[in-house]
Design a protein around this motif. Structure first.
Motif, PDB file in Angstrom:
ATOM      1  N   GLY A 176      -2.592  -3.370  13.364  1.00 11.97           N
ATOM      2  CA  GLY A 176      -1.660  -2.028  13.968  1.00 11.97           C
ATOM      3  C   GLY A 176      -0.742  -2.829  15.055  1.00 11.97           C
ATOM      4  O   GLY A 176      -0.637  -3.947  15.314  1.00 11.97           O
ATOM      5  N   VAL A 210      -3.928   5.553   8.252  1.00 15.27           N
ATOM      6  CA  VAL A 210      -3.319   5.223   9.481  1.00 15.27           C
ATOM      7  C   VAL A 210      -3.551   6.364  10.595  1.00 15.27           C
ATOM      8  O   VAL A 210      -3.425   7.353  10.301  1.00 15.27           O
ATOM      9  N   PHE A 219      -3.871   0.678  11.579  1.00 15.43           N
ATOM     10  CA  PHE A 219      -3.829   0.808   9.977  1.00 15.43           C
ATOM     11  C   PHE A 219      -5.263   0.855   9.744  1.00 15.43           C
ATOM     12  O   PHE A 219      -6.139  -0.142  10.185  1.00 15.43           O
TER      13      PHE A 219
END
Length: 244
Positions: A176, A210, A219
């Motif tokens: 992420g 997500v 994610f």
């Protein structure tokens, strides 16, 4: 490591060309006029003439066009290492505005600075042309997204593109990235309402793909999200052919 080697533009261009000491020095020269801007106040506004371009050093910016009814369409988001207003400086008048999303730092670059840099280092000019072409490819992809992708695919594709761009800067990964955007930013960029964006983000979260919450994109199943978005990062050309 010199300050030129640390700046985000150098990191971005180094994916395309192995920069020489001379080219690094020229890049450092482009950063000589450093300025700070507060969130929400335009650096350049639509229709403005005789303005400078900027190299974003830190923070996030959105570029947008205002419509006659006061609504706006966000064209793109600029990240550290991106040029702001490069095309409109060369064309004399800006056809869109640039607004800092958070407080930012940027280097002011005059047209004469660019022309001098290009004359001194043609390879650097080629690398900047590569970066500008990559930015244009993203705008084309956004147009396809708004015109042809459904809302879920559109949002997934957008988040994956941001991840790829941030990975190049060393601040994004398959786990992420930090993200200061609001659902209103996403709505204005993706041609959706904020309510629709909220609904789709909840759907993506509930499907275990997500989460976008509290300034962080996380994610949960990166591969499945890529499949959903049919995300092919080729258009980003993150590792172009290195020039000798």
């Amino acid at each position: 490591m010199t300050s030129a080697q640390r700046n985000p533009l150098t990191r971005k261009l180094s994916a395309f060309v192995a920069l020489s000491d001379v080219e690094l020095a020229v890049l450092e020269g482009l950063h000589k006029r450093r300025r700070s801007f507060v969130a929400g106040r335009d650096l350049v506004h639509q229709g403005q003439a005789a303005h400078a371009a900027y190299i974003l050093s830190s923070g996030w910016v959105c570029s947008y066009k205002l419509q006659a009814d006061g609504t706006r369409q966000i064209v793109d988001f600029q990240l550290p290492g991106d040029f702001l207003g490069l095309r409109s400086v060369l064309l004399r008048t800006s056809d869109h505005s640039f607004e800092p999303i958070v407080d930012i730092e940027a280097a002011e670059v005059l047209e004469s600075d660019l022309l001098d840099a290009f004359e001194q280092t043609p390879r650097l000019a080629t690398a900047i042309l590569w970066a500008a072409s990559r930015d244009e490819a993203m705008v084309v992809e956004h147009l396809v997204g708004i015109g042809r992708r459904d809302a879920e695919t559109r949002i997934a594709h957008f988040l994956l593109e941001l991840k790829s761009r941030l990975t190049l800067l060393g601040i994004g990964s398959k786990e992420g990235f930090d993200c200061p955007l609001t659902q209103y930013h996403l709505a204005d960029a993706l041609g959706l309402s904020a309510v629709h964006v909220n609904r789709i983000l909840r759907q993506l979260r509930e499907n275990g793909l997500v989460t976008f919450r509290d300034g962080r994109v996380a994610f949960h199943d990166y591969s499945r999200l890529v499949d959903l978005a049919e995300f092919d990062p080729t258009y980003l050309d993150q590792t172009g052919p290195l020039l000798k």
